[in-house]
Design a protein around this motif. Structure first.
Motif, PDB file in Angstrom:
ATOM      1  N   LEU A  26       0.812  -1.097   0.080  1.00  0.00           N
ATOM      2  CA  LEU A  26      -0.006  -0.097  -0.117  1.00  0.00           C
ATOM      3  C   LEU A  26       0.919   1.297  -0.043  1.00  0.00           C
ATOM      4  O   LEU A  26       1.782   1.209   0.757  1.00  0.00           O
ATOM      5  CB  LEU A  26      -0.832   0.048   1.281  1.00  0.00           C
ATOM      6  CG  LEU A  26      -1.901   0.903   1.423  1.00  0.00           C
ATOM      7  CD1 LEU A  26      -3.015   0.733   0.130  1.00  0.00           C
ATOM      8  CD2 LEU A  26      -2.683   1.123   2.780  1.00  0.00           C
ATOM      9  N   HIS A  28       1.021   5.112   0.550  1.00  0.00           N
ATOM     10  CA  HIS A  28       0.349   6.079   1.295  1.00  0.00           C
ATOM     11  C   HIS A  28       1.095   7.314   1.217  1.00  0.00           C
ATOM     12  O   HIS A  28       2.273   7.392   1.398  1.00  0.00           O
ATOM     13  CB  HIS A  28       0.519   5.896   2.801  1.00  0.00           C
ATOM     14  CG  HIS A  28      -0.228   6.915   3.800  1.00  0.00           C
ATOM     15  ND1 HIS A  28       0.338   7.001   5.045  1.00  0.00           N
ATOM     16  CD2 HIS A  28      -1.155   7.760   3.665  1.00  0.00           C
ATOM     17  CE1 HIS A  28      -0.568   7.865   5.603  1.00  0.00           C
ATOM     18  NE2 HIS A  28      -1.340   8.385   4.697  1.00  0.00           N
ATOM     19  N   LYS A  53      -4.082   6.929  -0.645  1.00  0.00           N
ATOM     20  CA  LYS A  53      -3.549   5.666  -0.372  1.00  0.00           C
ATOM     21  C   LYS A  53      -3.890   4.982  -1.848  1.00  0.00           C
ATOM     22  O   LYS A  53      -5.219   5.008  -2.298  1.00  0.00           O
ATOM     23  CB  LYS A  53      -4.268   4.727   0.629  1.00  0.00           C
ATOM     24  CG  LYS A  53      -3.897   5.351   2.121  1.00  0.00           C
ATOM     25  CD  LYS A  53      -4.541   4.564   3.016  1.00  0.00           C
ATOM     26  CE  LYS A  53      -3.772   5.033   4.474  1.00  0.00           C
ATOM     27  NZ  LYS A  53      -4.526   4.296   5.580  1.00  0.00           N
ATOM     28  N   THR A  78      -1.196 -10.888   1.822  1.00  0.00           N
ATOM     29  CA  THR A  78      -1.013  -9.491   2.702  1.00  0.00           C
ATOM     30  C   THR A  78      -1.071 -10.237   3.982  1.00  0.00           C
ATOM     31  O   THR A  78      -1.470 -11.483   4.127  1.00  0.00           O
ATOM     32  CB  THR A  78      -2.622  -8.777   2.416  1.00  0.00           C
ATOM     33  OG1 THR A  78      -3.489  -9.692   2.944  1.00  0.00           O
ATOM     34  CG2 THR A  78      -2.851  -8.371   1.025  1.00  0.00           C
ATOM     35  N   TYR A  83      -4.339  -2.697   6.569  1.00  0.00           N
ATOM     36  CA  TYR A  83      -3.576  -2.322   5.557  1.00  0.00           C
ATOM     37  C   TYR A  83      -3.952  -3.529   4.377  1.00  0.00           C
ATOM     38  O   TYR A  83      -4.231  -3.112   3.000  1.00  0.00           O
ATOM     39  CB  TYR A  83      -2.196  -2.116   5.556  1.00  0.00           C
ATOM     40  CG  TYR A  83      -1.797  -1.234   6.822  1.00  0.00           C
ATOM     41  CD1 TYR A  83      -2.367  -0.120   6.663  1.00  0.00           C
ATOM     42  CD2 TYR A  83      -0.948  -1.552   7.756  1.00  0.00           C
ATOM     43  CE1 TYR A  83      -2.091   1.062   7.631  1.00  0.00           C
ATOM     44  CE2 TYR A  83      -0.475  -0.554   8.632  1.00  0.00           C
ATOM     45  CZ  TYR A  83      -1.036   0.612   8.627  1.00  0.00           C
ATOM     46  OH  TYR A  83      -0.873   1.377   9.650  1.00  0.00           O
ATOM     47  N   GLU A  86      -7.576  -2.912   3.158  1.00  0.00           N
ATOM     48  CA  GLU A  86      -7.500  -1.559   2.138  1.00  0.00           C
ATOM     49  C   GLU A  86      -7.000  -1.862   0.742  1.00  0.00           C
ATOM     50  O   GLU A  86      -7.518  -1.312  -0.082  1.00  0.00           O
ATOM     51  CB  GLU A  86      -6.533  -0.379   2.712  1.00  0.00           C
ATOM     52  CG  GLU A  86      -7.204  -0.027   4.116  1.00  0.00           C
ATOM     53  CD  GLU A  86      -6.288   1.457   4.526  1.00  0.00           C
ATOM     54  OE1 GLU A  86      -6.465   2.558   4.072  1.00  0.00           O
ATOM     55  OE2 GLU A  86      -5.524   1.243   5.234  1.00  0.00           O
ATOM     56  N   THR A 109       1.162  -6.406   6.160  1.00  0.00           N
ATOM     57  CA  THR A 109       0.928  -5.809   5.054  1.00  0.00           C
ATOM     58  C   THR A 109       2.051  -4.735   4.697  1.00  0.00           C
ATOM     59  O   THR A 109       2.259  -3.723   5.489  1.00  0.00           O
ATOM     60  CB  THR A 109      -0.465  -5.496   4.721  1.00  0.00           C
ATOM     61  OG1 THR A 109      -1.412  -6.422   4.794  1.00  0.00           O
ATOM     62  CG2 THR A 109      -0.450  -5.043   3.119  1.00  0.00           C
ATOM     63  N   ILE A 111       3.632  -1.352   4.086  1.00  0.00           N
ATOM     64  CA  ILE A 111       2.756   0.185   3.813  1.00  0.00           C
ATOM     65  C   ILE A 111       4.080   0.914   3.485  1.00  0.00           C
ATOM     66  O   ILE A 111       4.973   1.105   4.445  1.00  0.00           O
ATOM     67  CB  ILE A 111       1.702   0.622   4.734  1.00  0.00           C
ATOM     68  CG1 ILE A 111       1.422   1.854   4.280  1.00  0.00           C
ATOM     69  CG2 ILE A 111       2.235   0.358   6.013  1.00  0.00           C
ATOM     70  CD1 ILE A 111       0.061   2.224   5.093  1.00  0.00           C
TER      71      ILE A 111
END
Length: 325
Positions: A26, A28, A53, A78, A83, A86, A109, A111
Motif C-alpha cells: 500500500l 500512502h 492511498k 497480505t 492495510y 485496504e 502488509t 505500507i
C-alpha cells in the motif's frame, strides 16, 4: 504504423487474460506545505493538506493492466490487518479479481508512507515484514494459482523481494507455466536470478542488471551485452528487456541486441514506471505483438506515467495518441 496496429488490436481482439503474481503493498502519500523549520530539530514542519492511498507493487502492475484493457487476476499475500483490507478494497473497487490473494497472519502488509511538500519528496517511512513465505503456505499458494495459470494468456512475476517469491516458489510456478505452454515475464529483484530460470523475459533496470551480473558499471553497449550474457547463462531466459533510464530500453537475446531510444518528456516522478513497463510489455505480447513492438509501446507508456507524482497508470487510448505524435 504501430499506433494503427495497436488501435486495431485493441478494437478487434479479445481482452487478454493476464495473471500477476507478486508482492503487494500500500502506497500512502501525505501532501502538504513546508514553510518553517521545527524548533525541536532542524527538520521542516509539514502542514498536511491531502492524503491518498493507492496500491503498489504487483497490485500496481495489475492496476496498469486493468487500465490497458486486460482481464486481470492478481495473486499475492497480505497480512491479516487493516492495510491488507485496504488493498483488497481498492482492488475490488477497480474490478480487479482478488480471489487469489491469501492472508498470512505471520506478516504485516507492506505500507510505504511518503511525505511530499510541494514537489519535494521529504521522507519515506516503510512498515513491513519481509521474511520468506513458509513451506506450508507456499504449497497452498501454488494450488491456489494453478487453475488460473491454465487459463491465463501470459503470467507476470512481480518480485519486490518482500518474501513471497522465494526461490522454490518461483521455480515451481515457472515449471507449471512451462507445462501449460505459458510465457512468464519477470520483473526481478535481488542478486540471485537463478530463481527465474526458465522465464521467457526478465526485465531488470540497468542498476539491477549490473548488481545481479556482478558488473561494476554498465556504461556502454559492450558492458550491457556482457552483463546480459551472465544472466542468460544463469536463467536460460529468451530475452532480457533492460530499462536504461535516459537511454531508453534495450532488448537483448543470445543472438542480438537493440536499444529503443527514450521518449522525450518531462519527469516528475519515476515511482511505478517499471510496473507500467512490465504491464504494457506483457499486455502487448498477449495481444500478439512481437517483442520489439511490445517494448516500444511500453517505452511510450512509461513516458506518460512519469509525468505524474506517485504510481500512475495509462490507457491504450493515451498510448495510441502518444505514438501518433
Amino acid at each position: 504504423m504501430l499506433a494503427d496496429k495497436l488501435y486495431n488490436a485493441y478494437k478487434t481482439k479479445s481482452k487478454p487474460n493476464v495473471l500477476v503474481i507478486g508482492d503487494l503493498m500500500l502506497d500512502h502519500y501525505i501532501f502538504g506545505s513546508a514553510n518553517r523549520l521545527s524548533p525541536e530539530a532542524p527538520v521542516p514542519v509539514i502542514n498536511i493538506n491531502k492524503e491518498t492511498k493507492i496500491v503498489g507493487g504487483a497490485a500496481n502492475v495489475a492496476s496498469n493492466l486493468k487500465e490497458l484493457g486486460a482481464n486481470v487476476y492478481l495473486a499475492g499475500l497480505t497480512g491479516d490487518d487493516i492495510y491488507g483490507e485496504e488493498i483488497k478494497s481498492i482492488l475490488d473497487s477497480n474490478q480487479i479479481d482478488t480471489s487469489l490473494i491469501i492472508k498470512d497472519n505471520t506478516r504485516l502488509t507492506t505500507i510505504k508512507t511518503r511525505v511530499i511538500a510541494g514537489n519535494h519528496h521529504i521522507v519515506r517511512i516503510d512498515k513491513e515484514d519481509i521474511h520468506e513465505i513458509s513451506k506450508e503456505l507456499e504449497s497452498i499458494f501454488l494450488q491456489t494459482v494453478e487453475e488460473c495459470i491454465k487459463k491465463a494468456d501470459i503470467i507476470i512475476l512481480s518480485d519486490y523481494n518482500k518474501g513471497l517469491l522465494s526461490q522454490n516458489l518461483c521455480l515451481r510456478i515457472i515449471e507449471l507455466c512451462k507445462q501449460n505452454n505459458k510465457k512468464v515475464v519477470v520483473d526481478p529483484k535481488g542478486l540471485d536470478y537463478s530463481k527465474y530460470q526458465g522465464a521467457y523475459i526478465i526485465k531488470p533496470n540497468r542498476k539491477e542488471l549490473a548488481e545481479a551480473s556482478k558488473t561494476e558499471r554498465i556504461t556502454n553497449n559492450e558492458a550491457l551485452v556482457k552483463a546480459a550474457d551472465v544472466i542468460f547463462k544463469i536463467t536460460q531466459a529468451e530475452y532480457l528487456v533492460v530499462t536504461l533510464s535516459e537511454a531508453g530500453i534495450a532488448i537483448i537475446s543470445n543472438q542480438a541486441h537493440k536499444v529503443i531510444p527514450v521518449v522525450a518528456t518531462e519527469v516528475y516522478d519515476v515511482t511505478g514506471a517499471g510496473d507500467t513497463v512490465i504491464a504494457t510489455l506483457a499486455y502487448c505480447l498477449a495481444m500478439g505483438f512481437d517483442i520489439e513492438e511490445a517494448a516500444t509501446i511500453a517505452n511510450y507508456a512509461a513516458a506518460i506515467v512519469i509525468k505524474h507524482i506517485g504510481s500512475a497508470t495509462t490507457t491504450i487510448e493515451e498510448v495510441i495518441q502518444s505514438l501518433d505524435k
